[in-house]
Write a protein that holds these residues in place. Structure first.
Motif, short mmCIF file in Angstrom:
data_model
loop_
_atom_site.label_atom_id
_atom_site.label_comp_id
_atom_site.label_asym_id
_atom_site.label_seq_id
_atom_site.Cartn_x
_atom_site.Cartn_y
_atom_site.Cartn_z
N THR A 62 2.43 6.03 7.67
CA THR A 62 1.29 6.83 7.20
C THR A 62 0.12 5.93 6.83
O THR A 62 -1.03 6.23 7.14
CB THR A 62 1.70 7.69 6.00
OG1 THR A 62 2.73 8.60 6.40
CG2 THR A 62 0.51 8.47 5.45
N VAL A 63 0.42 4.81 6.17
CA VAL A 63 -0.64 3.86 5.83
C VAL A 63 -1.33 3.36 7.10
O VAL A 63 -2.56 3.29 7.17
CB VAL A 63 -0.07 2.67 5.04
CG1 VAL A 63 -1.14 1.60 4.82
CG2 VAL A 63 0.49 3.13 3.70
N GLY B 43 -3.13 13.55 11.94
CA GLY B 43 -1.81 13.81 11.40
C GLY B 43 -1.61 13.44 9.95
O GLY B 43 -0.47 13.35 9.49
N VAL B 44 -2.70 13.21 9.21
CA VAL B 44 -2.60 12.89 7.78
C VAL B 44 -3.44 13.90 7.01
O VAL B 44 -4.61 14.11 7.34
CB VAL B 44 -3.09 11.46 7.48
CG1 VAL B 44 -2.93 11.14 6.00
CG2 VAL B 44 -2.33 10.44 8.34
N SER B 45 -2.85 14.52 6.01
CA SER B 45 -3.58 15.52 5.22
C SER B 45 -4.66 14.84 4.39
O SER B 45 -4.55 13.65 4.06
CB SER B 45 -2.63 16.27 4.29
OG SER B 45 -2.18 15.42 3.26
N GLU C 49 -6.20 5.76 0.59
CA GLU C 49 -7.47 5.04 0.39
C GLU C 49 -7.52 4.42 -1.01
O GLU C 49 -7.98 3.30 -1.18
CB GLU C 49 -8.66 5.99 0.59
CG GLU C 49 -8.84 6.50 2.01
CD GLU C 49 -9.42 5.45 2.94
OE1 GLU C 49 -9.75 4.34 2.47
OE2 GLU C 49 -9.54 5.75 4.15
N GLU C 50 -7.06 5.16 -2.00
CA GLU C 50 -7.03 4.62 -3.37
C GLU C 50 -6.08 3.43 -3.46
O GLU C 50 -6.36 2.43 -4.14
CB GLU C 50 -6.62 5.71 -4.36
CG GLU C 50 -7.64 6.81 -4.55
CD GLU C 50 -8.95 6.29 -5.11
OE1 GLU C 50 -8.91 5.36 -5.95
OE2 GLU C 50 -10.02 6.77 -4.69
N VAL D 24 0.84 -1.20 0.00
CA VAL D 24 0.00 0.00 0.00
C VAL D 24 0.87 1.25 0.00
O VAL D 24 0.61 2.21 -0.73
CB VAL D 24 -0.95 0.00 1.22
CG1 VAL D 24 -1.77 1.29 1.25
CG2 VAL D 24 -1.86 -1.20 1.19
N ALA D 25 1.92 1.24 0.82
CA ALA D 25 2.81 2.39 0.91
C ALA D 25 3.46 2.69 -0.43
O ALA D 25 3.59 3.84 -0.85
CB ALA D 25 3.86 2.16 1.99
#
Length: 352
Positions: free
Chosen positions: A38-39, A48-50, A58-59, A28-29
């Motif tokens: 982040t994933v 903390g994620v834009s 998500e995509e 995913v990353a």
């Protein structure tokens, strides 16, 4: 007619389709061009994620076929109140559709568009909210500040609306066909010989109320009835509002009244009684919702029934699909209402 529902929801799973592990996070990353940390934050709906990064992750989750588990997840339902039986029934039906998938519902009565609605969402989101259902809440208000939606989207929480969607959102919506509801009520009264037909409408800016007004005007114009806009009286969706609106329309000579809620119809009964008119001999009344008590009032109320079971079926399918990261159509699903005939309507005065 119900808009096609698509495929049925998947059988309950005890975990994601692809085993959760370092390899999956790495895939995913790599697809999202972000770190595995982040994933993980996106999967667990952390701060903390834009929004842009969250969308990219998500995509990527969809691309690699990752499904979030359905176990031990909360679904938040926001509704105006539970004193109105129709909201309580709808919430219960939705809850029954979600329970088989291991989802637990939290029903929060709120005043739509107020800080209380946002407070509920913000206070519960870290408890593991998997999805949110706006059940005739702020999604029904055209011109309100929809910051609650901005917050929900910033956290990557999927949501669905009942009876109207947010104008700035393409999230799924399931609604009763309010245009058709107005057509059923007006058509019934017209067939009984009524020509002076009035609408007890909800407040301006309320999406279902505005839709019912549109449907009423179209139905009246289709039958060649003059100046239908003059026979629209706006008030609140309660007994007092119905009484005030009905008093105005009865003074104009209306013999048939279409109420935008059953409570407004009860107010119409009171308004008719106060000026010495009898239901249905002198004035016919049609309600909207089909509350459980309608067979026990005098006279039993003819009403347009909201199809709460079919709405709940669609909501259950959509919510489980969103949580599992499946693609869901953003086209609004309109579900067909039903006219329930009782004893509050009769031929217009002077008609056999």
């Amino acid at each position: 007619m119900t808009t096609p529902k698509g495929s049925e929801p998947p059988k309950r799973r005890r975990g994601p389709r692809t085993p959760v592990g370092t390899t999956t996070l790495a895939q995913v990353a790599q697809a999202a061009e972000v770190s595995e940390a982040t994933v993980s934050r996106v999967i667990n709906r952390k701060y903390g994620v834009s929004p842009a990064t969250r969308q990219a992750v998500e995509e990527a989750l969809k691309q690699v076929g990752y499904e979030r588990p359905l176990d031990n997840r909360l679904v938040l339902m926001l509704t105006p109140n539970l004193k109105n039986p129709i909201f309580a029934q709808q919430a219960e039906r939705v809850e029954n559709e979600l329970n088989p998938y291991g989802l637990t519902s939290i029903i929060c009565p709120v005043y739509p568009g107020t800080p209380r609605e946002r407070d509920y969402v913000e206070s519960l989101v870290d408890a593991g909210v998997a999805a949110i259902v706006f059940l005739s809440s702020s999604n029904t208000l055209r011109d309100e500040d929809h910051r609650v939606v901005q917050f929900v989207e910033s956290r990557g929480i999927p949501y669905v609306s009942i009876n109207g969607g947010f104008p700035e959102s393409d999230a799924p919506v399931v609604s009763t066909d309010d245009w058709r509801a107005a057509e059923l009520a007006v058509g019934h009264l017209h067939d009984l010989g009524h020509r002076q037909i009035g609408l007890l409408a909800g407040p301006t800016g309320n999406l279902p109320a505005d839709r019912r007004v549109e449907g009423f005007l179209t139905a009246m114009e289709r039958r060649g009835l003059d100046d239908p806009e003059a026979f629209v009286a706006r008030q609140h969706f309660n007994v007092e509002g119905g009484q005030q609106a009905a008093a105005t329309l009865l003074a104009m000579g209306a013999t048939g009244l279409v109420a935008s809620s059953d409570e407004m119809a009860f107010g119409a009964y009171r308004a008719a009684e106060r000026v010495g008119l009898r239901v249905p001999k002198d004035v016919s009344v049609v309600g909207y919702d089909d509350s459980p008590v309608l067979d026990f009032i005098g006279p039993p109320l003819t009403t347009v029934r909201q199809p709460i079971e079919r709405i709940a079926e669609n909501i259950g399918r959509i919510v489980t699909s969103l949580i599992a990261n499946r693609t869901v159509s953003s086209e609004e699903i309109l579900v067909e209402p039903e006219l329930r005939l009782r004893a509050s309507t009769a031929p217009a005065p002077g008609r056999p």
